[in-house]
Design an enzyme around this catalytic site. Structure first.
Site, PDB file in Angstrom:
ATOM      1  N   SER A 129      -2.561  -7.455 -13.055  1.00 52.65           N
ATOM      2  CA  SER A 129      -3.569  -6.398 -13.190  1.00 52.65           C
ATOM      3  C   SER A 129      -4.646  -6.793 -14.190  1.00 52.65           C
ATOM      4  CB  SER A 129      -2.865  -5.125 -13.683  1.00 52.65           C
ATOM      5  OG  SER A 129      -3.812  -4.209 -14.170  1.00 52.65           O
ATOM      6  N   TYR A 154       1.752  -0.066 -19.550  1.00 55.23           N
ATOM      7  CA  TYR A 154       1.615  -0.630 -18.203  1.00 55.23           C
ATOM      8  C   TYR A 154       1.167  -2.094 -18.303  1.00 55.23           C
ATOM      9  CZ  TYR A 154      -0.627  -1.590 -13.678  1.00 55.23           C
ATOM     10  OH  TYR A 154      -1.022  -2.160 -12.482  1.00 55.23           O
TER      11      TYR A 154
HETATM   12  N1  LIG Z   1      -4.472  -0.270  -6.970  1.00 54.26           N
HETATM   13  C1  LIG Z   1      -5.019  -0.877  -8.025  1.00 54.26           C
HETATM   14  O1  LIG Z   1      -6.182  -0.643  -8.373  1.00 54.26           O
HETATM   15  C2  LIG Z   1      -4.234  -1.890  -8.816  1.00 54.26           C
HETATM   16  C3  LIG Z   1      -4.873  -2.523  -9.882  1.00 54.26           C
HETATM   17  C4  LIG Z   1      -4.169  -3.477 -10.601  1.00 54.26           C
HETATM   18  C5  LIG Z   1      -2.884  -3.805 -10.258  1.00 54.26           C
HETATM   19  N2  LIG Z   1      -2.268  -3.166  -9.222  1.00 54.26           N
HETATM   20  C6  LIG Z   1      -0.912  -3.564  -8.872  1.00 54.26           C
HETATM   21  O2  LIG Z   1      -0.877  -3.807  -7.476  1.00 54.26           O
HETATM   22  C7  LIG Z   1       0.386  -3.451  -6.946  1.00 54.26           C
HETATM   23  C8  LIG Z   1       0.203  -2.472  -5.810  1.00 54.26           C
HETATM   24  O3  LIG Z   1      -0.432  -1.318  -6.322  1.00 54.26           O
HETATM   25  P1  LIG Z   1      -0.747  -0.059  -5.420  1.00 54.26           P
HETATM   26  O4  LIG Z   1      -2.082   0.446  -5.848  1.00 54.26           O
HETATM   27  O5  LIG Z   1      -0.490  -0.383  -4.011  1.00 54.26           O
HETATM   28  O6  LIG Z   1       0.355   0.951  -5.979  1.00 54.26           O
HETATM   29  P2  LIG Z   1       1.322   1.933  -5.166  1.00 54.26           P
HETATM   30  O7  LIG Z   1       1.966   2.801  -6.190  1.00 54.26           O
HETATM   31  O8  LIG Z   1       0.565   2.577  -4.071  1.00 54.26           O
HETATM   32  O9  LIG Z   1       2.379   0.952  -4.534  1.00 54.26           O
HETATM   33  C9  LIG Z   1       3.516   0.480  -5.223  1.00 54.26           C
HETATM   34  C10 LIG Z   1       4.741   0.755  -4.366  1.00 54.26           C
HETATM   35  O10 LIG Z   1       5.887   0.234  -5.036  1.00 54.26           O
HETATM   36  C11 LIG Z   1       6.961   1.110  -4.792  1.00 54.26           C
HETATM   37  N3  LIG Z   1       7.956   0.938  -5.855  1.00 54.26           N
HETATM   38  C12 LIG Z   1       7.860   1.339  -7.149  1.00 54.26           C
HETATM   39  N4  LIG Z   1       8.980   1.006  -7.812  1.00 54.26           N
HETATM   40  C13 LIG Z   1       9.804   0.378  -6.910  1.00 54.26           C
HETATM   41  C14 LIG Z   1      11.099  -0.195  -6.991  1.00 54.26           C
HETATM   42  N5  LIG Z   1      11.792  -0.186  -8.147  1.00 54.26           N
HETATM   43  N6  LIG Z   1      11.629  -0.736  -5.877  1.00 54.26           N
HETATM   44  C15 LIG Z   1      10.938  -0.749  -4.709  1.00 54.26           C
HETATM   45  N7  LIG Z   1       9.707  -0.218  -4.575  1.00 54.26           N
HETATM   46  C16 LIG Z   1       9.147   0.334  -5.669  1.00 54.26           C
HETATM   47  C17 LIG Z   1       6.359   2.510  -4.780  1.00 54.26           C
HETATM   48  O11 LIG Z   1       7.144   3.429  -4.055  1.00 54.26           O
HETATM   49  C18 LIG Z   1       4.993   2.244  -4.129  1.00 54.26           C
HETATM   50  O12 LIG Z   1       5.012   2.548  -2.752  1.00 54.26           O
HETATM   51  C19 LIG Z   1       1.197  -2.920  -8.116  1.00 54.26           C
HETATM   52  O13 LIG Z   1       1.960  -3.988  -8.632  1.00 54.26           O
HETATM   53  C20 LIG Z   1       0.143  -2.508  -9.123  1.00 54.26           C
HETATM   54  O14 LIG Z   1       0.633  -2.563 -10.443  1.00 54.26           O
HETATM   55  C21 LIG Z   1      -2.926  -2.223  -8.486  1.00 54.26           C
END
Ligand SMILES: NC(=O)c1ccc[n+]([C@@H]2O[C@H](COP(=O)([O-])OP(=O)(O)OC[C@H]3O[C@@H](n4cnc5c(N)ncnc54)[C@H](O)[C@@H]3O)[C@@H](O)[C@H]2O)c1
Length: 337
Positions: A129, A154
């Protein structure tokens, strides 16, 4: 490729699955469907994926070894892993930091422990991130910048993920690429993120919170560009034992007030803005250099914020009334006038 995709029901995971399936790959999706935000939205995303040839899904928790071992035992021929599952959200990490240890640190280690026994595994791409840059003030953020001043828990866990990946590459020869996503947005997005909350507030005529300060800006990156970067990185595997990280952002920091103006224009409603002081966990600005991933893969962001917001609002208008039936506050009468 046969790809194990964690977080397949999540925002980014859903879109990555779609792209990989459309390219003819096999995708083994895994997600706990946690209730951090609407579980129905996660199920609806999975509903889109379910009929596609090559997609299988299992619900499970990455931090539970038996759950991960069971799916690996069913699919010993996995060649690639895209690890996106996480407890996401900067601000919620103040409310429940332990959830981030379980999902982001424990979950990552359990995954890597299983991965190192997969004999046909070529490459792991995982989500880091922009938040790892924390209190860094040198713009744009570059992969060579120090990342030892996190501004939220985070960020601590995402940086820990990068360090964990490095140790597992060194110890077990795993090839790994971490991608530091910069504020992904778009259709099927996350209701906890500002652009989605703003859209709901604007249509409901409710006040939205805008943190004060001229410099408040984000490097908003459209979801299709994020997906292209993930897929491009996956195809460019490093040498055995190498762990590397790349920024994945649009190199176009935009004031958050501009995002609100674009949403107002697309939704045809005026926002009621409440200015508040920025919480300590939210950094003032993010700005990504993407020179490194461009040099390796040729990847470049192609969707402007104007176009991305238009596409988001088009989806939001179609999807959100169903959520409203399920108890959300949104309606489309421009309650604010
Ligand atoms: N969306 C953004 O802007 C953004 C920015 C920086 C980093 N990220 C990273 O990208 C990745 C995807 O983000 P996103 O926006 O799709 O988030 P999201 O919350 O929509 O997706 C994450 C998924 O992981 C699942 N999850 C959580 N804990 C779990 C576990 N212990 N076992 C199995 N599944 C689990 C959740 O149910 C969820 O569906 C994440 O790692 C997030 O930290 C996202």
């Amino acid at each position: 490729m046969k790809i194990f995709l964690t977080g397949a029901a999540g925002f980014v995971g859903y879109h990555v699955a779609e792209r990989l399936l459309s390219q003819g790959h096999e995708v083994v999706g895994f997600d706990s469907l946690n209730d951090y935000y609407s579980v129905q939205l996660k199920k609806d995303r999975l509903g889109q994926l379910a009929p596609k040839p090559g997609f299988t899904f299992r619900q499970g928790d990455l931090s539970i070894r038996d759950d991960v071992d069971a799916i690996m035992a069913e699919h010993p021929d996995i060649t690639h892993i895209v690890h996106l599952a996480a407890q996401a959200g900067v601000r919620y990490s103040l409310a429940d930091p332990c959830a981030y240890i379980t999902a982001n640190m424990m979950g990552h280690v359990v995954l890597l422990e299983a991965a190192r026994h997969l004999t046909g595994l070529r490459h792991i791409v995982y989500a880091s991130s922009s938040s790892v840059y924390g209190l860094n003030e040198t713009m744009p953020f570059r992969e060579t910048d120090a990342v030892d001043r996190p501004g939220s828990f985070y960020a601590v866990t995402k940086r820990a993920g990068e360090l964990t990946a490095h140790a597992y590459a060194h110890l077990y020869g795993l090839r790994q690429t971490g991608l530091r996503f910069f504020t992904a947005y778009g259709p099927w997005g996350r209701p906890d993120m500002a652009y989605y909350k703003f859209a709901r507030a604007i249509t409901a005529g409710k006040p939205l919170t805008l943190y004060a300060g001229e410099g408040l800006a984000r490097d908003f990156t459209y979801i299709d560009d994020i997906v292209s970067g993930v897929v491009a990185a996956l195809a460019h595997e490093p040498e055995k034992g190498v762990s590397r990280v790349f920024n994945l952002g649009s190199d176009s920091p935009t004031p958050v007030s501009r995002l609100v103006a674009l949403l107002e224009s697309e939704l045809g409603c005026k926002a009621v803005i409440e200015a508040k002081r920025r919480p300590l966990s939210d950094v003032e600005a993010t700005w990504s250099s993407h020179e490194e991933i461009t040099a390796l893969t040729g990847w470049r962001p192609v969707v402007s914020l104007e176009e991305g917001v238009r596409r988001f609002v088009e989806w939001f208008r179609a999807y959100e009334p169903q959520e409203a039936d399920a108890g959300s506050v949104t309606d489309f009468d421009c309650a604010a006038g």
